[in-house]
Design an enzyme around this catalytic site. Structure first.
Site, PDB file in Angstrom:
ATOM      1  N   ASP A  13      21.055  47.717  48.464  1.00  0.00           N
ATOM      2  CA  ASP A  13      21.812  48.767  47.768  1.00  0.00           C
ATOM      3  C   ASP A  13      23.311  48.526  47.858  1.00  0.00           C
ATOM      4  OD1 ASP A  13      19.410  50.223  47.167  1.00  0.00           O
ATOM      5  OD2 ASP A  13      19.409  50.915  49.246  1.00  0.00           O
ATOM      6  N   GLY A  42      15.859  48.412  42.900  1.00  0.00           N
ATOM      7  CA  GLY A  42      16.490  48.522  41.597  1.00  0.00           C
ATOM      8  C   GLY A  42      17.973  48.239  41.647  1.00  0.00           C
ATOM      9  N   VAL A 253      15.103  53.453  42.624  1.00  0.00           N
ATOM     10  CA  VAL A 253      13.661  53.464  42.376  1.00  0.00           C
ATOM     11  C   VAL A 253      13.040  54.804  42.721  1.00  0.00           C
ATOM     12  CG1 VAL A 253      11.456  52.408  43.025  1.00  0.00           C
ATOM     13  CG2 VAL A 253      13.481  50.975  42.705  1.00  0.00           C
ATOM     14  N   PRO A 257      17.467  59.975  49.274  1.00  0.00           N
ATOM     15  CA  PRO A 257      18.815  59.787  49.821  1.00  0.00           C
ATOM     16  C   PRO A 257      18.889  58.483  50.607  1.00  0.00           C
ATOM     17  CG  PRO A 257      17.997  62.002  50.297  1.00  0.00           C
ATOM     18  CD  PRO A 257      16.834  61.215  49.770  1.00  0.00           C
TER      19      PRO A 257
END
EC number: 6.3.4.4
Length: 338
Positions: A13, A42, A253, A257
């Site tokens: 991320d 993602g 995805v 949190p």
């Protein structure tokens, strides 16, 4: 400029998708290839007009009109997700999936969601990647070449990537997924890992790229790291503190949190650099570290606080910081040469 790998230093991320899109446009990449596990991670990119692009299967390099995109043979493909992204992004004439990719089926997704160990202990995304990868290792999974709906997009991505990378006038970008410290066989946090390795070497293996074509490894370092799911996170902030600072994040995805840290663990960063061999560093989410730099795009705007972290990151990794991500927009980037 034969081949560049983009790899995440920590737990994912970190903005690899934005980095891939930015470099694809800046360097007019011929091909961007997705490496990694599958659709369990993602990427999101926000354009200057505020449009947000979210993807789980294809690399974001397609944001450059001249860049073709592909899924490497080591990556699991979900035909539904692939078809959705091809349609949403208008990539029917620019997308390729390696014919040898193993396929995620609805049954794999059901199996993962029904597995208490994966969902409740490990904290997986429920996208079917673990069971599909298991079936692939056991030689029971279907491959992309077995599905009629994927037939128009099938190809030999390894052969294509190596052909393009052999041309010194063209560039291949490999976009890794997740993060080095989530690697199955290299993390001390097992079982709180993904189902494969997430290093630069793993990425070129996922694609089938000849290592001699690799000229650059860009390691993405998140200025304030984050982690989704279970497992340790050094210097973790409370959810309330992240909200108070305005740095709360949510997964692409799952929407869960993201747990946020208040600092980088430099011992772990040094270890990650030893595994990946970065030639340069992209330091991302600098605006979470110092809101004063949000949206800034010139080097004179870099604050002393960010400069100190740049110096610390360079000492830990032995590689120069060359890109600074300063905000959510695709062009919120500073080229750093100091």
């Amino acid at each position: 400029m034969p081949a560049t790998v983009i790899v995440d230093a920590l737990w994912g991320d970190s903005g690899k998708g934005k980095t891939c899109a930015y470099l694809s446009r800046r360097d007019d990449a011929a091909l961007a290839v997705r490496a990694g596990i599958g659709t369990n991670a993602g990427a999101s990119v926000t354009l200057d007009d505020g449009t947000e692009i979210r993807a789980r299967q294809l690399p974001t390099g397609w944001l450059n009109p001249g860049t073709r995109v592909a899924v490497g043979s080591g990556v699991l493909v979900d035909p539904t997700v692939f078809a959705d992204e091809v349609a949403r992004f208008g990539l029917a004439d620019r997308a390729m999936v390696d014919r040898r990719c193993a396929v995620i089926t609805p049954e794999h997704i059901e199996r993962e969601k029904a597995d208490d160990h994966l969902i409740k202990v490990v904290g997986t995304t429920g996208t079917g990647t673990g069971p599909a990868r298991s079936d692939f290792v056991l030689r029971k999974a279907k491959q992309a070449r077995d599905l009629d709906e994927l037939r128009p997009y099938l190809g030999d991505v390894a052969a294509e990537a190596n052909r393009i990378a052999a041309d010194p006038g063209q560039l291949v970008i490999i976009e890794g997924s997740q993060g080095t410290l989530l690697s199955l066989a290299l993390s001390d946090d097992y079982p709180y890992t993904t189902s494969g390795n997430c290093t630069s070497a793993a990425a070129i293996n996922d694609v089938g790229l000849n290592w001699q074509h690799l000229t650059e490894v860009i390691m993405v370092v998140k200025a304030l790291p984050s982690r989704v799911g279970e497992g340790p996170l050094p210097y973790e902030l409370s959810a309330g503190e992240a909200e108070r600072r305005g740095i709360a994040e949510y997964g692409v995805v799952t929407g869960r949190p993201r747990r946020k840290a208040g600092a980088i663990d430099y011992d772990l960063l040094e270890y990650s650099a030893s595994l990946n061999g970065p030639t340069s560093i992209a330091l991302t989410f600098c605006d979470h570290l110092d809101p004063a730099v949000r949206g800034r795009r010139t080097a004179d705007a870099v604050s002393d606080r960010v400069r100190r972290v740049i110096a610390d990151v360079e000492r830990a990794t032995g590689a120069p910081v060359t890109l600074l991500d300063t905000g959510p927009r695709l062009d919120d980037v500073i080229i750093w040469t100091m």
